[in-house]
Design a protein around this motif. Structure first.
Motif, PDB file in Angstrom:
ATOM      1  N   ASN B 140      14.182  -2.863   8.643  1.00 24.54           N
ATOM      2  CA  ASN B 140      13.652  -3.689   7.653  1.00 24.54           C
ATOM      3  C   ASN B 140      12.933  -4.709   7.836  1.00 24.54           C
ATOM      4  OD1 ASN B 140      14.187  -5.685   5.335  1.00 24.54           O
ATOM      5  ND2 ASN B 140      14.701  -3.928   4.178  1.00 24.54           N
ATOM      6  N   ARG B 141      11.756  -4.976   7.156  1.00 22.79           N
ATOM      7  CA  ARG B 141      10.739  -6.078   7.199  1.00 22.79           C
ATOM      8  C   ARG B 141      10.385  -6.347   5.916  1.00 22.79           C
ATOM      9  NH1 ARG B 141      13.392  -6.402  11.044  1.00 22.79           N
ATOM     10  NH2 ARG B 141      12.740  -6.777  13.217  1.00 22.79           N
ATOM     11  N   VAL B 142      10.429  -7.832   5.614  1.00 22.21           N
ATOM     12  CA  VAL B 142       9.957  -8.205   4.529  1.00 22.21           C
ATOM     13  C   VAL B 142       8.416  -7.881   4.192  1.00 22.21           C
ATOM     14  CG1 VAL B 142       9.651 -10.526   5.051  1.00 22.21           C
ATOM     15  CG2 VAL B 142      10.391 -10.061   2.748  1.00 22.21           C
ATOM     16  N   LEU B 143       8.002  -7.977   3.003  1.00 25.83           N
ATOM     17  CA  LEU B 143       6.490  -7.761   2.688  1.00 25.83           C
ATOM     18  C   LEU B 143       5.745  -9.021   2.621  1.00 25.83           C
ATOM     19  CD1 LEU B 143       6.518  -4.384   0.415  1.00 25.83           C
ATOM     20  CD2 LEU B 143       6.130  -4.519   2.928  1.00 25.83           C
ATOM     21  N   ASP B 144       5.484  -9.480   3.856  1.00 29.30           N
ATOM     22  CA  ASP B 144       5.069 -10.950   3.718  1.00 29.30           C
ATOM     23  C   ASP B 144       3.441 -10.851   4.549  1.00 29.30           C
ATOM     24  OD1 ASP B 144       5.318 -10.416   6.575  1.00 29.30           O
ATOM     25  OD2 ASP B 144       6.688 -11.944   6.873  1.00 29.30           O
ATOM     26  N   GLY B 145       2.896  -9.700   4.423  1.00 24.69           N
ATOM     27  CA  GLY B 145       1.746  -9.608   4.825  1.00 24.69           C
ATOM     28  C   GLY B 145       1.414  -9.677   6.413  1.00 24.69           C
ATOM     29  N   SER B 146       2.416  -9.696   7.283  1.00 22.15           N
ATOM     30  CA  SER B 146       2.235 -10.267   8.649  1.00 22.15           C
ATOM     31  C   SER B 146       2.088  -8.975   9.238  1.00 22.15           C
ATOM     32  CB  SER B 146       3.561 -10.804   9.105  1.00 22.15           C
ATOM     33  OG  SER B 146       4.743  -9.495   9.064  1.00 22.15           O
ATOM     34  N   ASP B 147       1.488  -8.991  10.582  1.00 18.26           N
ATOM     35  CA  ASP B 147       1.352  -7.951  11.557  1.00 18.26           C
ATOM     36  C   ASP B 147       2.479  -7.129  11.641  1.00 18.26           C
ATOM     37  OD1 ASP B 147      -1.381  -8.767  11.523  1.00 18.26           O
ATOM     38  OD2 ASP B 147      -1.319  -9.531  13.719  1.00 18.26           O
ATOM     39  N   GLY B 148       3.500  -8.174  11.899  1.00 18.27           N
ATOM     40  CA  GLY B 148       5.140  -7.211  12.111  1.00 18.27           C
ATOM     41  C   GLY B 148       5.385  -6.081  10.782  1.00 18.27           C
TER      42      GLY B 148
ATOM     43  N   THR C  29       3.293   8.769   1.266  1.00 14.94           N
ATOM     44  CA  THR C  29       2.598   8.200   2.608  1.00 14.94           C
ATOM     45  C   THR C  29       1.367   7.279   2.041  1.00 14.94           C
ATOM     46  OG1 THR C  29       2.847  10.290   3.662  1.00 14.94           O
ATOM     47  CG2 THR C  29       1.236   9.036   4.761  1.00 14.94           C
ATOM     48  N   TYR C  30       0.963   7.447   0.959  1.00 14.78           N
ATOM     49  CA  TYR C  30      -0.237   6.508   0.481  1.00 14.78           C
ATOM     50  C   TYR C  30       0.283   5.024   0.683  1.00 14.78           C
ATOM     51  CZ  TYR C  30      -3.592   4.320  -2.640  1.00 14.78           C
ATOM     52  OH  TYR C  30      -4.528   3.732  -2.973  1.00 14.78           O
ATOM     53  N   GLY C  31       1.453   4.870  -0.126  1.00 15.43           N
ATOM     54  CA  GLY C  31       1.786   3.397  -0.054  1.00 15.43           C
ATOM     55  C   GLY C  31       1.660   2.546   1.495  1.00 15.43           C
ATOM     56  N   PRO C  32       2.499   3.204   2.351  1.00 18.20           N
ATOM     57  CA  PRO C  32       2.699   2.575   3.816  1.00 18.20           C
ATOM     58  C   PRO C  32       1.331   2.534   4.417  1.00 18.20           C
ATOM     59  CG  PRO C  32       4.385   3.948   3.475  1.00 18.20           C
ATOM     60  CD  PRO C  32       3.622   4.181   2.097  1.00 18.20           C
ATOM     61  N   ALA C  33       0.408   3.329   4.169  1.00 18.46           N
ATOM     62  CA  ALA C  33      -0.922   3.695   4.807  1.00 18.46           C
ATOM     63  C   ALA C  33      -1.645   2.578   4.260  1.00 18.46           C
ATOM     64  CB  ALA C  33      -1.549   5.135   4.596  1.00 18.46           C
ATOM     65  N   VAL C  34      -2.042   2.389   2.899  1.00 13.31           N
ATOM     66  CA  VAL C  34      -2.984   1.477   2.511  1.00 13.31           C
ATOM     67  C   VAL C  34      -2.102  -0.037   2.690  1.00 13.31           C
ATOM     68  CG1 VAL C  34      -4.014   2.788   0.757  1.00 13.31           C
ATOM     69  CG2 VAL C  34      -2.061   1.573  -0.133  1.00 13.31           C
ATOM     70  N   ASP C  35      -0.960  -0.051   2.497  1.00 17.53           N
ATOM     71  CA  ASP C  35      -0.551  -1.755   2.790  1.00 17.53           C
ATOM     72  C   ASP C  35      -0.341  -1.880   4.202  1.00 17.53           C
ATOM     73  OD1 ASP C  35       0.283  -2.219  -0.025  1.00 17.53           O
ATOM     74  OD2 ASP C  35       1.825  -0.673   0.041  1.00 17.53           O
ATOM     75  N   SER C  36      -0.837  -1.126   5.234  1.00 20.82           N
ATOM     76  CA  SER C  36      -0.684  -1.441   6.449  1.00 20.82           C
ATOM     77  C   SER C  36      -2.323  -1.378   6.947  1.00 20.82           C
ATOM     78  CB  SER C  36       0.014  -0.498   7.552  1.00 20.82           C
ATOM     79  OG  SER C  36      -0.340   0.643   7.299  1.00 20.82           O
ATOM     80  N   GLU C  80      -1.403 -10.761   2.119  1.00 25.69           N
ATOM     81  CA  GLU C  80      -0.390 -11.489   1.326  1.00 25.69           C
ATOM     82  C   GLU C  80       0.989 -10.770   1.502  1.00 25.69           C
ATOM     83  OE1 GLU C  80      -1.564 -14.566  -0.105  1.00 25.69           O
ATOM     84  OE2 GLU C  80       0.602 -15.083  -0.719  1.00 25.69           O
ATOM     85  N   GLY C  81       0.951  -9.453   1.349  1.00 21.74           N
ATOM     86  CA  GLY C  81       2.152  -8.914   1.202  1.00 21.74           C
ATOM     87  C   GLY C  81       2.288  -8.092  -0.044  1.00 21.74           C
ATOM     88  N   SER C  82       2.141  -6.823   0.248  1.00 20.08           N
ATOM     89  CA  SER C  82       1.927  -5.876  -1.010  1.00 20.08           C
ATOM     90  C   SER C  82       2.704  -4.545  -0.515  1.00 20.08           C
ATOM     91  CB  SER C  82       0.369  -5.385  -1.241  1.00 20.08           C
ATOM     92  OG  SER C  82       0.021  -4.696  -0.087  1.00 20.08           O
ATOM     93  N   SER C  83       2.936  -4.027  -1.707  1.00 21.13           N
ATOM     94  CA  SER C  83       3.665  -2.710  -1.869  1.00 21.13           C
ATOM     95  C   SER C  83       2.969  -1.764  -2.918  1.00 21.13           C
ATOM     96  CB  SER C  83       5.240  -2.440  -2.101  1.00 21.13           C
ATOM     97  OG  SER C  83       5.535  -1.163  -2.499  1.00 21.13           O
TER      98      SER C  83
END
Lengths: 163, 163, 163
Positions: B140-148, C29-36, C80-83
């Motif tokens: 589990n990793r927090v959504l902080d925008g990091s590469d990780g 699958t959409y979320g993890p794809a666009v958020d990464s 910034e960090g998004s879901s």
């Protein structure tokens, strides 16, 4: 096991899986129905003698639910912009009855953002009817940290695992 | 294909579908368990040697998870009012192993509203045990925008689609 | 019914259940794809001539979607960090076509918390292709309380129940 027995077993197991999917669909019909003012469609998710107990003074029946959805408070909410969100449930099917537990949220627009105006835990009792699964009781308590709200979660989990 | 072969194929396919539904149920048991203080029930979702890696200094085992859930910070949270929300997962079943990816949120009450005090991406490794599916690892990793955090999503999607 | 007929019926019903599970997986699958920042993977969820109509001036095709995901606005958001959260859908499968309705949210980090920068209702039209289910159209309207947003919900519910 004979082919006959294996097919009979497959039929029973597949029906239980289909039941879960149908119940997921039923619970996720609620939001778009109440958020679009489709009050009758929302109330029709319950059996005729079904109950929605949201913790206030009223235990709603489908008839009183329609009145509530058509009332000023709900109409203001849906014309501001809202999502009655049902989280993914944990479901247990036992023949023609089922129980489900999930969080629900009322998301409301405020200016350029949306906020959580209500967060609750739900314990649904469902029954199979000639026209598909319906809600017999939706028991809903707001997430206020009270023993009562925790009790709903504990009861729902125990009933499920005891099945 | 003979009837015998078709029935065998149905049995295997149905088991994979049931596995997905069971895993959805397992992941959605977590919230009501931790939010009601049912620490043992929450920890029991993991295998005995399972791991919850939430990105801090500790990689929790089921035993240390119970201690964490019984600790002051978690107890204050659940008595204020909280929802450990697991979003609908994408699941891939490969025989007796499975992987799932989904967002999770910690929703906390503040006065008359609730807010998102944590938003994270999760990659679960699951295994079939004699008593049902269990979590082998929750990463589990927090959504902080990091590469990780982005890497967790990419890895989860690749592993899934490669299956 | 003969065993042959019962097996044929099981095959058809199981495929419909598997279709629902596959579509749930596709939409999540959409979320993890666009958020990464996996822009190509996100666009590949659509058919080549698929459409994402989010209510602005542009009806995106998979090609223009990739450009949008690689653009400054989206890149700032995901760093910034998004879901991009898709709620559990209500799905109706009709042979090689399907429809789904669900809320979606864009959750964005702001300091130590996350907030809902967008809340919308979605109506997906899906088709079965040789490589699995794909999105033919995603019709998305922000939850602003407008008649237009309510109409999406009503249309999605009617189409589903009429099937």
């Amino acid at each position: 096991m004979s082919i006959e027995e294996r097919v009979a077993q497959l039929e029973a197991r597949l029906r239980a899986a289909e039941d879960q999917l149908e119940i997921i669909g039923l619970l996720n019909t609620y939001g778009p129905a109440v958020d679009s003012g489709s009050s009758d469609a929302a109330a029709a998710l319950w059996t005729k003698d079904g109950i929605y107990d949201a913790g206030g003074v009223t235990r709603f029946t489908p008839e009183t639910l329609v009145a509530m959805y058509n009332d000023t408070g709900h109409q203001e909410l849906i014309h501001e912009g809202s999502s009655h969100l049902t989280a993914t449930p944990r479901i247990e099917v036992r023949g023609d009855e089922a129980a489900a537990v999930a969080y629900s949220f009322v998301v409301r627009r405020r200016g350029e953002e949306w906020f959580l105006m209500r967060a609750a835990i739900n314990h649904w009792q469902l029954v199979r009817t000639p026209t598909g699964w319906r809600i017999k009781e939706r028991f809903n308590r707001v997430l206020d940290g009270s023993d009562g709200s925790h009790a709903v979660m504990k009861r729902a989990l125990q009933q499920s695992t005891a099945a």
